[in-house]
Design an enzyme around this catalytic site. Sequence first.
Site, short mmCIF file in Angstrom:
data_model
loop_
_atom_site.label_atom_id
_atom_site.label_comp_id
_atom_site.label_asym_id
_atom_site.label_seq_id
_atom_site.Cartn_x
_atom_site.Cartn_y
_atom_site.Cartn_z
N GLY A 199 0.82 -1.20 0.00
CA GLY A 199 0.00 0.00 0.00
C GLY A 199 0.86 1.26 0.00
O GLY A 199 2.01 1.25 0.45
N THR A 200 0.30 2.34 -0.50
CA THR A 200 1.05 3.59 -0.64
C THR A 200 1.18 4.31 0.70
O THR A 200 0.25 4.33 1.50
CB THR A 200 0.34 4.52 -1.63
N ALA A 201 2.36 4.89 0.93
CA ALA A 201 2.60 5.75 2.11
C ALA A 201 3.23 7.04 1.62
O ALA A 201 4.10 7.03 0.74
CB ALA A 201 3.52 5.05 3.10
N GLU B 221 -1.89 4.17 3.28
CA GLU B 221 -2.99 3.35 2.79
C GLU B 221 -2.74 1.91 3.27
O GLU B 221 -1.93 1.19 2.68
CB GLU B 221 -3.03 3.41 1.26
N ALA C 175 1.62 3.03 -5.59
CA ALA C 175 1.15 4.18 -6.38
C ALA C 175 2.01 5.42 -6.14
O ALA C 175 1.52 6.54 -6.15
CB ALA C 175 -0.31 4.48 -6.05
#
Length: 254
Positions: free
Chosen positions: A35-37, A51, A168
């Site tokens: 997940g995106t950070a 996320e 992302a």
Amino acid sequence: MSSIGTGYDLSASQFSPDGRVFQVEYAQKAVENSGTAIGLRAKDGVVFAVEKLVVSKLYESSANRRIFFVDKHVGMAVAGLLADARQIVETARTEAANYRSQYGSPIPLRYLTDRVAMYMHAYTLYSAVRPFGCAVMMACHGADGPQLYTVDPSGVSWGYVGCAIGKAKEAAKTEMEKLKMKNMTCRELVKEAAKIIYIVHDEVKDKHFELQLSWVCEESNGLHEYVPHDVHMKAEKYAKDAMEEDSASEEEDL
């Protein structure tokens, strides 16, 4: 030269003929599957937004957080393999505790980043170990103002005004470049950080996620802490409203 690491990807200590270390590149791919950070540096502090993908509705909401407390004044957000990231967090906590014990003062973030980067780099040098499949962002706010650093699996560290790691990251960086972060406060950036996470979230592949927010700023007296519940709810509402407005405008264009 072939881009396939046939025969040259069995060990982290081996270079390919074109000068690449494939094990490190594979570790970076592990980060991109997470997940995106994001980390955003405002004029009065730093905001983290993560996320956290929820793969099962049976999980507790507070489990497997991706934002950690390294020291009172230092926070860390991670992407990649969570078990690997916890080892990096523990190493950073040990370094911070040793510095405080020896010198009687909080560890400077630049020094802590160098120590963590050296530790991660050491795991790219020997055939008996593998690189860490995670990237970390660290932030603090003190006498030198807000600071934000990132360390990737190769052990390279960079200072940032705004940074993104995870699947992302490129889309998130594009959204960050639209913001004038140096003129914004953390309260303003919390909303924008939440909006960015909602924009880059892939609803097709990853339907459910939790938004995690933290900051270290003047409002928190230089301490890293989770964003207050009311601020968190307002930021999430702002992000959802912005997404609805964008979808409504797209339907009108059609």
